[in-house]
Scaffold this motif. Structure first.
Motif, short mmCIF file in Angstrom:
data_model
loop_
_atom_site.label_atom_id
_atom_site.label_comp_id
_atom_site.label_asym_id
_atom_site.label_seq_id
_atom_site.Cartn_x
_atom_site.Cartn_y
_atom_site.Cartn_z
N TYR A 134 -83.16 -105.35 3.88
CA TYR A 134 -82.99 -103.94 3.51
C TYR A 134 -82.73 -103.06 4.73
CZ TYR A 134 -84.79 -105.42 -1.00
OH TYR A 134 -84.96 -106.04 -2.21
N GLY A 135 -82.35 -103.65 5.83
CA GLY A 135 -82.09 -102.90 7.05
C GLY A 135 -80.99 -101.88 6.89
N TYR A 136 -80.03 -102.17 6.00
CA TYR A 136 -78.93 -101.22 5.77
C TYR A 136 -79.44 -99.91 5.19
CZ TYR A 136 -78.91 -102.32 0.74
OH TYR A 136 -79.24 -102.47 -0.58
N LEU A 137 -80.64 -99.93 4.59
CA LEU A 137 -81.23 -98.70 4.06
C LEU A 137 -82.29 -98.14 5.01
CD1 LEU A 137 -81.69 -99.76 0.33
CD2 LEU A 137 -79.90 -98.31 1.28
N LEU A 138 -83.15 -99.03 5.50
CA LEU A 138 -84.28 -98.58 6.32
C LEU A 138 -83.85 -98.08 7.70
CD1 LEU A 138 -86.86 -101.35 5.43
CD2 LEU A 138 -86.79 -98.99 4.59
N LYS A 139 -82.67 -98.47 8.15
CA LYS A 139 -82.20 -98.06 9.47
C LYS A 139 -81.17 -96.93 9.41
CE LYS A 139 -83.24 -102.48 11.55
NZ LYS A 139 -82.76 -103.67 12.21
N LEU A 140 -81.06 -96.28 8.27
CA LEU A 140 -80.17 -95.12 8.18
C LEU A 140 -80.73 -94.01 9.06
CD1 LEU A 140 -79.34 -94.89 4.35
CD2 LEU A 140 -77.76 -95.39 6.20
N PRO A 141 -79.86 -93.29 9.74
CA PRO A 141 -80.34 -92.17 10.56
C PRO A 141 -81.01 -91.09 9.69
CG PRO A 141 -78.01 -92.61 10.97
CD PRO A 141 -78.43 -93.47 9.84
N LEU A 142 -82.02 -90.50 10.21
CA LEU A 142 -82.75 -89.46 9.49
C LEU A 142 -81.83 -88.30 9.12
CD1 LEU A 142 -85.55 -88.73 8.47
CD2 LEU A 142 -86.01 -87.65 10.66
N SER A 143 -80.85 -88.02 9.96
CA SER A 143 -79.93 -86.91 9.69
C SER A 143 -79.01 -87.19 8.50
CB SER A 143 -79.09 -86.61 10.93
OG SER A 143 -78.31 -87.75 11.27
N ASP A 185 -92.86 -102.75 7.71
CA ASP A 185 -91.57 -103.03 7.07
C ASP A 185 -91.72 -103.85 5.79
OD1 ASP A 185 -90.22 -101.69 9.03
OD2 ASP A 185 -89.54 -103.47 10.11
N GLY A 186 -92.69 -104.74 5.77
CA GLY A 186 -92.92 -105.57 4.59
C GLY A 186 -93.28 -104.72 3.38
N SER A 187 -94.12 -103.75 3.59
CA SER A 187 -94.53 -102.85 2.51
C SER A 187 -93.33 -102.03 2.01
CB SER A 187 -95.64 -101.93 3.00
OG SER A 187 -95.88 -100.90 2.09
N ALA A 188 -92.52 -101.53 2.95
CA ALA A 188 -91.33 -100.75 2.58
C ALA A 188 -90.32 -101.63 1.85
CB ALA A 188 -90.70 -100.13 3.81
N THR A 189 -90.18 -102.88 2.31
CA THR A 189 -89.26 -103.82 1.67
C THR A 189 -89.71 -104.12 0.25
OG1 THR A 189 -88.70 -104.81 3.79
CG2 THR A 189 -88.30 -106.14 1.86
N ASP A 190 -91.02 -104.31 0.06
CA ASP A 190 -91.54 -104.55 -1.29
C ASP A 190 -91.28 -103.37 -2.21
OD1 ASP A 190 -92.40 -107.04 -0.47
OD2 ASP A 190 -94.49 -106.39 -0.11
N ALA A 191 -91.44 -102.16 -1.67
CA ALA A 191 -91.20 -100.95 -2.48
C ALA A 191 -89.73 -100.85 -2.87
CB ALA A 191 -91.64 -99.71 -1.70
N LEU A 192 -88.83 -101.16 -1.94
CA LEU A 192 -87.40 -101.12 -2.25
C LEU A 192 -87.04 -102.19 -3.28
CD1 LEU A 192 -85.88 -100.50 1.29
CD2 LEU A 192 -86.01 -98.89 -0.63
#
Length: 170
Positions: A125-134, A106-113
């Motif tokens: 950034y949970g509002y983005l990273l936890k979006l459903p895949l669909s 998650d840290g790496s993804a957060t840094d990228a965002l």
């Protein structure tokens, strides 16, 4: 219940019915010699006329409408920022500019965002990273962009409203 009043001894000569109103006790004069009410701060205050009560109420009510409009504007701005960020994120996922699978944690993804200028909302950034895949579809991007247009129009309308106009429209 049907009541008919045919003759009133106090109203035999008059046409207006004022004497009848008094005789029936339908009208009462009140004085403001001893009217005490709680004011906006919760303190007991003596008022000398109904106009004093109405004037104080008007000031308080306008202040509350000002606060209400400010809250509505802020809520609309927050909704707009959230929708725009989600649309940008989904567009980045669909186009391949952001791929969660390439990040180790998650840290790496957060840094990228963060590097992509996404704002951390609600403490991250949970509002983005936890979006459903669909929901990561082009259709969802177009829906969010339409929602953004609606929110922009709503925001423009809210920013033009004065507290007195909001009071009158309620």
């Amino acid at each position: 219940v049907h009541t008919v009043l045919k003759k009133c001894p106090h109203n035999e000569g008059g046409e207006g019915g004022e004497d009848m109103v008094k005789w029936l006790g339908l009208e009462k004069r009140i004085t403001f010699n001893n009217v005490h009410l709680l004011d906006a701060t919760g303190a007991l205050k003596k008022y000398t006329s109904p106009a004093d009560i109405v004037a104080e109420h008007g000031v308080l009510r306008l202040e509350l409408y000002r606060k209400r409009l400010a809250l509505q504007v802020q809520t609309c701005k927050d909704d707009l920022v959230l929708a725009e960020a989600k649309a940008r994120f989904i567009e980045a996922c669909v186009s391949g500019a952001f791929d969660i699978r390439t990040h180790a944690d998650d840290g790496s993804a957060t840094d990228a965002l963060h590097a992509m200028d996404f704002a951390p909302l609600h403490n991250g950034y949970g509002y983005l990273l936890k979006l459903p895949l669909s929901s990561l579809t082009k259709k969802r991007v177009s829906e969010l962009l339409a929602h953004c247009q609606t929110k922009r129009a709503e925001l423009a309308t809210l920013e033009c409203i004065l507290p007195i106009d909001a009071w009158k429209s309620d």
